[in-house]
Design a protein around this motif. Structure first.
Motif, PDB file in Angstrom:
ATOM      1  N   LEU A 464       0.778  -1.094  -0.048  1.00  0.00           N
ATOM      2  CA  LEU A 464       0.215   0.145   0.022  1.00  0.00           C
ATOM      3  C   LEU A 464       0.912   1.284   0.291  1.00  0.00           C
ATOM      4  O   LEU A 464       2.087   1.372   0.850  1.00  0.00           O
ATOM      5  CB  LEU A 464      -0.889   0.049   1.414  1.00  0.00           C
ATOM      6  CG  LEU A 464      -1.743  -1.272   1.518  1.00  0.00           C
ATOM      7  CD1 LEU A 464      -2.972  -0.967   2.470  1.00  0.00           C
ATOM      8  CD2 LEU A 464      -2.822  -1.374   0.020  1.00  0.00           C
ATOM      9  N   ARG A 466       0.782   5.457   0.498  1.00  0.00           N
ATOM     10  CA  ARG A 466      -0.146   6.562   0.882  1.00  0.00           C
ATOM     11  C   ARG A 466       0.403   7.760   0.506  1.00  0.00           C
ATOM     12  O   ARG A 466       1.745   7.949   0.601  1.00  0.00           O
ATOM     13  CB  ARG A 466      -0.099   6.455   2.563  1.00  0.00           C
ATOM     14  CG  ARG A 466      -0.784   7.766   3.023  1.00  0.00           C
ATOM     15  CD  ARG A 466      -0.769   7.581   4.538  1.00  0.00           C
ATOM     16  NE  ARG A 466      -1.638   8.560   5.427  1.00  0.00           N
ATOM     17  CZ  ARG A 466      -1.330  10.042   5.433  1.00  0.00           C
ATOM     18  NH1 ARG A 466      -0.485  10.414   4.799  1.00  0.00           N
ATOM     19  NH2 ARG A 466      -2.429  10.843   5.823  1.00  0.00           N
ATOM     20  N   THR A 471      -4.243   9.972   0.342  1.00  0.00           N
ATOM     21  CA  THR A 471      -4.873   8.959  -0.502  1.00  0.00           C
ATOM     22  C   THR A 471      -3.996   7.716  -0.660  1.00  0.00           C
ATOM     23  O   THR A 471      -2.707   7.615  -0.649  1.00  0.00           O
ATOM     24  CB  THR A 471      -4.943   9.392  -2.020  1.00  0.00           C
ATOM     25  OG1 THR A 471      -5.567  10.635  -2.134  1.00  0.00           O
ATOM     26  CG2 THR A 471      -5.390   8.383  -2.958  1.00  0.00           C
ATOM     27  N   VAL A 472      -4.630   6.619  -0.367  1.00  0.00           N
ATOM     28  CA  VAL A 472      -4.269   5.407  -0.221  1.00  0.00           C
ATOM     29  C   VAL A 472      -3.899   4.537  -1.548  1.00  0.00           C
ATOM     30  O   VAL A 472      -5.328   4.192  -2.121  1.00  0.00           O
ATOM     31  CB  VAL A 472      -4.434   4.557   0.836  1.00  0.00           C
ATOM     32  CG1 VAL A 472      -3.807   2.936   0.766  1.00  0.00           C
ATOM     33  CG2 VAL A 472      -4.095   5.228   2.131  1.00  0.00           C
ATOM     34  N   SER A 502       5.301  10.544   1.408  1.00  0.00           N
ATOM     35  CA  SER A 502       4.630   9.414   1.034  1.00  0.00           C
ATOM     36  C   SER A 502       4.867   8.288   2.056  1.00  0.00           C
ATOM     37  O   SER A 502       5.738   8.497   2.828  1.00  0.00           O
ATOM     38  CB  SER A 502       4.770   9.004  -0.295  1.00  0.00           C
ATOM     39  OG  SER A 502       4.192   9.870  -0.943  1.00  0.00           O
ATOM     40  N   GLY A 527      -6.157  -0.443   4.508  1.00  0.00           N
ATOM     41  CA  GLY A 527      -5.956   0.932   3.737  1.00  0.00           C
ATOM     42  C   GLY A 527      -6.717   1.820   4.338  1.00  0.00           C
ATOM     43  O   GLY A 527      -6.330   3.230   4.524  1.00  0.00           O
ATOM     44  N   VAL A 530      -4.484   3.050   7.194  1.00  0.00           N
ATOM     45  CA  VAL A 530      -3.302   4.050   6.613  1.00  0.00           C
ATOM     46  C   VAL A 530      -3.795   5.545   6.192  1.00  0.00           C
ATOM     47  O   VAL A 530      -3.169   6.436   6.577  1.00  0.00           O
ATOM     48  CB  VAL A 530      -2.769   3.306   5.576  1.00  0.00           C
ATOM     49  CG1 VAL A 530      -1.574   4.149   4.980  1.00  0.00           C
ATOM     50  CG2 VAL A 530      -2.141   1.919   6.149  1.00  0.00           C
ATOM     51  N   ALA A 531      -4.962   5.576   5.422  1.00  0.00           N
ATOM     52  CA  ALA A 531      -5.402   6.702   5.395  1.00  0.00           C
ATOM     53  C   ALA A 531      -5.893   7.507   6.391  1.00  0.00           C
ATOM     54  O   ALA A 531      -5.763   8.835   6.299  1.00  0.00           O
ATOM     55  CB  ALA A 531      -6.858   6.373   4.279  1.00  0.00           C
ATOM     56  N   GLN A 597      -7.951  12.950   2.400  1.00  0.00           N
ATOM     57  CA  GLN A 597      -7.648  11.334   2.847  1.00  0.00           C
ATOM     58  C   GLN A 597      -8.932  10.492   2.230  1.00  0.00           C
ATOM     59  O   GLN A 597     -10.044  11.019   2.051  1.00  0.00           O
ATOM     60  CB  GLN A 597      -7.651  11.356   4.285  1.00  0.00           C
ATOM     61  CG  GLN A 597      -6.415  12.065   5.006  1.00  0.00           C
ATOM     62  CD  GLN A 597      -6.468  11.849   6.476  1.00  0.00           C
ATOM     63  OE1 GLN A 597      -7.215  11.181   6.869  1.00  0.00           O
ATOM     64  NE2 GLN A 597      -5.531  12.357   7.053  1.00  0.00           N
ATOM     65  N   PRO A 600      -8.210   3.151   0.025  1.00  0.00           N
ATOM     66  CA  PRO A 600      -7.415   2.871  -0.833  1.00  0.00           C
ATOM     67  C   PRO A 600      -7.869   2.625  -2.237  1.00  0.00           C
ATOM     68  O   PRO A 600      -9.061   2.246  -2.365  1.00  0.00           O
ATOM     69  CB  PRO A 600      -6.633   1.399  -0.227  1.00  0.00           C
ATOM     70  CG  PRO A 600      -7.924   0.936   0.543  1.00  0.00           C
ATOM     71  CD  PRO A 600      -8.635   2.133   1.048  1.00  0.00           C
TER      72      PRO A 600
END
Length: 602
Positions: A464, A466, A471-472, A502, A527, A530-531, A597, A600
């Motif tokens: 993944l 970011r 944005t993922v 990133s 995802g 992470v976002a 944000q 994914p």
């Protein structure tokens, strides 16, 4: 009806003639011999009595019977008138089937003159007596025959009763034996069922403490009132002591029974009562598997141990020893494997341009180690290679193969910095040296000042990426085959844009895959997590790693290892200032605005 015969009886001669007449009369009428003899005997006795009382008058009358047409001879003796008031009237009757051979008057007197010799009457009486005796002899003979038959019958009945009694005894013995056999079978079934359940309980865990903790619950109070386990390798309390029977069992390697009286248990030695338990018998069984690990001491629940129960307890002790030995061996393997695993997971390097954070969580089931690993190391040209891999299986073999792959990967990376070519050489090496063993891996290369990352994957879950704006994106370019699959294969390098700010997320399938849902829902959840990370959180990459694990590892039980590697490209102040000025000039929002944000993108 014939006229009656009337006679005066005043002398013995007249009495004899009267009896002789009555004998001829009844004989002529066909009276039965026995009834006739009884009639004449009774008549003679009455006449003799009358002679003693001054005489009597005897009347003999023959008349038909009113019921069946036979003749009835009736004798009546009346005392003389002078004695009437003192002697009662005597009467006797005899039934005769014949008809009289004379009629009218007194023909009997002419046919049987008075001068008939009394000797003939006596002889006639003897004939009558002889006939009666013959009848009596026949009756006695019949009686003897019947008595013999009755005796034989009684003997047979007694023999039958004896046979029936013996059969009843045999049946009772068989019933008792059957009840005893059923009781023994039920007892054996109960003991075998307990042995199976107890064996399953003690072998269900590979933790020695769990095994020892479950023993009192299994044995008390049904088979023991107290349970004590003495393990030789375990530290003991200074005040604890052991019975002489336990010491003898440890020294001789044979079960010992110590009680007030001999137990006579099969395969168990008898000892005097223990000082620690003088009233209740103790059963001390050595826990032996290749060597004696300790002694199991049981206190009898009653006044003695049962023979069958003692055999079961000895067998259960053998299985407990096996379970304890397996637990110890497992602990040794686990410690060795964990030490090997810790040795493979080295500290991450601190390099300029890339900040790293990693997490490794072993599986909670099994040997607690597997083939998951992460690695990061700089190249001679200043680039940085980051690796996440997963060897199939668990245990020492997976950890050893993981170490070999890690070492080989570092060696191949010295000669070539291409992730694809490194994976290709690893694939060939694994096919040649470790057939039937497979692995997945992803390698990402970072170059200082290059806003791109070069990566290659071998059957591994997608990474993944970011962006600085939150944005993922899933790097879901089709990966190559797993390492070790017996097919010739050339892996390819892929490039993804990764500007400053990133973050690249590398992980193994243990983080996102669940048996009930598959892997895709887990990747989507990762995802979103992470976002959701903010710019301030990314400054502490270790805290970010912990934050990512929480939504994905809600269950404390894990069947697979979990490996997570975060690669963050920081931005310097000049870059931040230029980006802010450019955004203001263009009238756009800053890159770290939370509104940018999202989930994914795939």
């Amino acid at each position: 009806m014939t006229p009656p015969d009337v006679r005066k009886i005043t002398s013995a001669a007249e009495a004899a003639r009267a009896r002789a007449f009555a004998a001829r009369l009844t004989a002529g009428l066909g009276a039965p011999e026995v009834e006739r003899a009884r009639f004449l005997t009774a008549l003679t006795a009455r006449l003799r009595a009358c002679l003693g009382a001054c005489g009597a008058e005897l009347t003999l009358t023959v008349r038909p019977s009113a019921s069946d047409g036979t003749l009835l001879v009736e004798a009546v003796a009346e005392p003389v008138p002078a004695e009437l008031g003192r002697t009662p009237l005597w009467r006797l009757a005899l039934t005769c089937p014949g008809r009289p051979a004379w009629t009218g008057g007194e023909p009997h007197r002419s046919q049987h003159p008075d001068e008939c010799s009394l000797v003939e009457a006596v002889l006639a009486a003897d004939v009558e007596t002889a006939a009666i005796l013959r009848r009596l002899d026949e009756t006695e003979r019949q009686l003897r025959l019947h008595r013999e038959e009755l005796h034989q019958t009684n003997q047979g009945v007694m023999a039958l009763h004896a046979e029936l009694d013996a059969a009843a005894r045999i049946q009772r013995d068989l019933l008792d034996a059957e009840r005893a056999a059923r009781g023994e079978a039920e007892k054996a079934r109960r003991l075998l069922t307990f042995l199976a359940d107890a064996s399953a309980a003690v072998t269900a865990s590979l933790d020695q403490e769990d095994i020892l903790r479950c023993l009192p619950g299994l044995l008390v109070p049904g088979y023991a009132s107290d349970v004590e386990v003495w393990l030789f390798d375990e530290p003991e309390d200074p005040g604890s002591g052991h019975s002489a029977a336990a010491v003898a069992a440890a020294r001789l390697g044979r079960p010992q029974q110590a009680g007030p009286y001999p137990g006579a248990l099969p395969g168990i030695d008898d000892l005097p009562p223990s000082v620690l338990s003088p009233n209740a018998p103790l059963l001390c069984i050595p826990l032996t598997v290749r060597r004696t690990l300790g002694v199991l001491t049981l206190t009898a629940p009653g006044d003695r141990f049962d023979e069958d129960t003692s055999v079961m307890l000895v067998e259960l002790a053998r299985r407990i020893a096996i379970a304890l030995d397996n637990a110890r061996r497992y602990e040794q393997h686990r410690d060795t494997a964990e030490a090997l695993q810790r040795a493979q997971l080295t500290a991450l390097p601190g390099t300029e341009g890339v900040r790293l954070a990693a997490r490794y969580l072993p599986a909670t089931r099994g040997l607690n180690i597997g083939g998951d690993w992460y690695d990061a190391f700089p190249q001679p040209d200043g680039s940085l290679l980051t690796v996440v891999g997963d060897v199939t299986g668990h245990g020492l073999r997976a950890a050893v193969i993981m170490g070999q792959l890690r070492t080989a990967l570092r060696a191949y990376a010295v000669e070539d910095d291409s992730p694809a070519r490194i994976l290709t050489r690893l694939h060939r090496m694994l096919c040649h040296q470790q057939p039937n063993l497979y692995a997945t891996a992803v390698i990402a290369r970072f170059r200082p000042g290059d806003p791109h990352v070069v990566w290659a994957a071998a059957g591994h879950p997608p990474a993944l990426a970011r962006t600085p704006g939150g944005t993922v994106r899933v790097l879901d370019t089709r990966p190559g085959v797993m390492l070790g699959v017996p097919l010739p294969f050339e892996y390819e390098d892929h490039t993804a844009e990764l500007p400053p700010g990133s973050t690249l997320v590398l992980y193994t399938d243990g983080l996102v895959e669940r048996r009930a849902h598959g892997i895709d829902p887990g990747i989507e959840t990762l995802g979103r997590a992470v976002a959701a990370l903010g710019a301030a959180e990314l400054e502490d990459l270790d805290a970010c790693a912990e934050a990512l694990l929480k939504p994905l590892l809600r269950d404390s039980e894990r069947d697979d290892d979990v490996c997570l590697l975060l690669c963050h490209i920081p931005r310097d102040d000049a870059d931040v200032l230029r980006a802010e000025n450019a955004c203001r000039a263009a009238g756009t929002e800053l890159p770290e605005t939370p509104g940018q944000q999202g989930p994914p993108a795939r």
